[in-house]
Write a protein that holds these residues in place. Sequence first.
Motif, short mmCIF file in Angstrom:
data_model
loop_
_atom_site.label_atom_id
_atom_site.label_comp_id
_atom_site.label_asym_id
_atom_site.label_seq_id
_atom_site.Cartn_x
_atom_site.Cartn_y
_atom_site.Cartn_z
N PHE A 1 0.83 -1.21 0.00
CA PHE A 1 0.00 0.00 0.00
C PHE A 1 0.86 1.26 0.00
O PHE A 1 0.64 2.18 0.75
N GLN A 2 1.88 1.27 -0.84
CA GLN A 2 2.76 2.43 -0.91
C GLN A 2 2.51 3.18 -2.20
O GLN A 2 1.79 2.72 -3.07
N GLY A 3 3.16 4.32 -2.30
CA GLY A 3 3.12 5.02 -3.58
C GLY A 3 2.28 6.27 -3.51
O GLY A 3 1.50 6.47 -2.59
N ILE B 1 -3.70 -0.20 -10.19
CA ILE B 1 -4.17 -1.59 -10.22
C ILE B 1 -5.44 -1.76 -9.37
O ILE B 1 -6.42 -2.37 -9.80
N LEU B 2 -5.41 -1.23 -8.15
CA LEU B 2 -6.52 -1.46 -7.23
C LEU B 2 -7.81 -0.83 -7.76
O LEU B 2 -8.88 -1.43 -7.71
N THR B 3 -7.69 0.41 -8.27
CA THR B 3 -8.88 1.07 -8.80
C THR B 3 -9.45 0.29 -9.98
O THR B 3 -10.66 0.08 -10.07
N ALA B 4 -8.56 -0.18 -10.84
CA ALA B 4 -9.03 -0.97 -11.98
C ALA B 4 -9.73 -2.23 -11.49
O ALA B 4 -10.79 -2.61 -12.01
N GLY C 1 -4.04 3.74 -15.27
CA GLY C 1 -2.84 4.55 -15.21
C GLY C 1 -1.94 4.36 -16.43
O GLY C 1 -1.16 5.23 -16.77
N ASN C 2 -2.06 3.20 -17.09
CA ASN C 2 -1.36 2.95 -18.34
C ASN C 2 0.13 3.26 -18.31
O ASN C 2 0.62 4.16 -18.97
N THR C 3 0.86 2.52 -17.52
CA THR C 3 2.30 2.62 -17.50
C THR C 3 2.85 1.23 -17.73
O THR C 3 2.31 0.27 -17.18
N LEU D 1 -0.31 -1.86 -4.74
CA LEU D 1 -1.67 -1.91 -5.26
C LEU D 1 -2.09 -0.57 -5.86
O LEU D 1 -3.02 -0.49 -6.63
N PHE D 2 -1.40 0.51 -5.45
CA PHE D 2 -1.79 1.82 -5.96
C PHE D 2 -0.97 2.21 -7.18
O PHE D 2 -1.17 3.26 -7.76
#
Lengths: 296, 286
Positions: free
Chosen positions: B132-134, B141-144, B221-223, B230-231
């Motif tokens: 849960f960092q970032g 990822i988590l939102t998707a 986020g498309n990276t 997860l973020f």
Amino acid sequence: MSVSLTASHTGPAKNMKVAQRLSRSRKRSDTVVKILCYAATAIGLLLLASILATLLIRGFSGIGLSVLTEVTKPPGSHGGLLNAIVGSLIQTVVGVAIGTPIGLLVGTYLAEYAHGSVLGNAVRFVSDVLLSAPSILIGLFIYQLIVAPFGGFSGVAGCMALAVIVIPIVVRTTEDMLSLIPTAMREAAVALGAPKWKMIVLICYRAAKDGIVTGILLALARVAGETAPLLFTSLGNLNWSLSLTKPMSSLPVTIYQYAGSAFDDWVQLAWVGALLITFGVLALNIVARVVLRGGK
Amino acid sequence: MLVLLGAIIIELFIGGLPAFRKFGFGFLTSTDWDPVQEQYGAAVSIFGTVATAVLALLLSVPIAFGVAFYLTELAPQWLRRPVGTAIELLAAVPSIIFGMWGFFVIVPVMAQYIQPTVIDSIGELPVIGALFQGPPFGTGILTAALILAVMIIPFIAATMRDVFMAVPPVFKESAYGLGCTTWEVMRAIVIPYTRVSVMGGIMLGLGRALGETMAVTFVIGNTNRIATTLFGPGNTIASIVALEFPESEAGSLKLASLLALGFILFVISFIVLAISRMLLRPRLKG
């Protein structure tokens, strides 16, 4: 049976304290699970409500006559969605018109002729897989098959992609509905000397009409909202064009392009488009349900 | 029909052949995606696809189960049809709408409230904190996975409801007659009886989640990087194809790579859907 009954009598029931505690904990876990289930259902309904509310709030203010009378224009010049709406209608209708007969025939084959044959089972399996296959792959497939060899994106390619999506939906409902028809009805027709094709066309199709129409409506609703396959086939077109051989605009693709843009009026138009398409699709679904229920 | 499926597989494979030939098996494990040097690899997108789909399953299965349980056992008769219809309508909403809704509604909420809170609390913990960092961008990822979960809940719930309904009432009534609570009937009778079909329904949901394109493209986020938290942003096969496709020329290696990605996605989802069919067929028909 009697053994186990007496056993349960000599068991924990003798000790009232243990029995009460057990009963309480059983009831408690039951209540907890029930509450969680109520919560889950509430979450599901809230999600639907949230989506619809967002669409209404953001989209409703942008609805005006210009949306329906103007074509898409550069940002800042009050464009509409006319070409996207018309493009969507054309591609959806043509796609369904191509896909329905094929799906109908395949469904008829499965229900009336296949009878557990290897080929029938294989076809059914393939149809089921295609039913849930990612639609973006169907877009890629049509790109390879039609767009690349014939040099250029076109409305025809979009229609074909949608038709591929329509087929398995129609197959599924047609087969289900035909297999619901009582055998006695078929036997009656055959006993009167009707050949098999006449039995199918005059008896089975009539009896299954409502179900088949439901399938077509559901297919219509499904493809009306498809975006991914159209990105690679009909591409989208910012100008007015009715030609099926040129790139053609469609509502979902326009929404996709506009929603990601940095211009406020484009984003606003995207919301209007989203509102139109969602309520159109939901209305089709509800009509399909009513048709089905009316038939029963 | 058969020809159609065969044609899809063959076309995607032929289209992707140049990429497979150039990169060999390295295509599956390489994490590069560099249009300038023409180096393409599938590992990141495959990872993103599987990660988001599995996360989405974890989120959606409990909720779908709750909905199905409610609809079969708890809801009063007059409420069953409207609630069931509403859940099914959720499945009918076009995926691009979920994408917009996620982008304009969920992402801000994630960025402003949920992610900072979680990073400050759980993010401080050892071991699991690393997930849960970032920076709290809201996308990732988590939102998707969240959006995907919302999209597949109706599919899983509808399948579960149908198979729960198929349990012979006599079984349930005997259990109630012995004094079982509703939950005990569910756990001891309904779930064991329908276990295989429930798995089939879940696989069906997984198949949907794997190939979902538009909604994911909006929020992931498309990276091209394997997200370690997860973020973190990432991509999926479907999202990279949708995004990069307009920028690739016909006949280029990039296009071939995208088609190769499509082929991989097809193989993955074909396997998942085939398993789902095999699990579901006998029970629903019989």
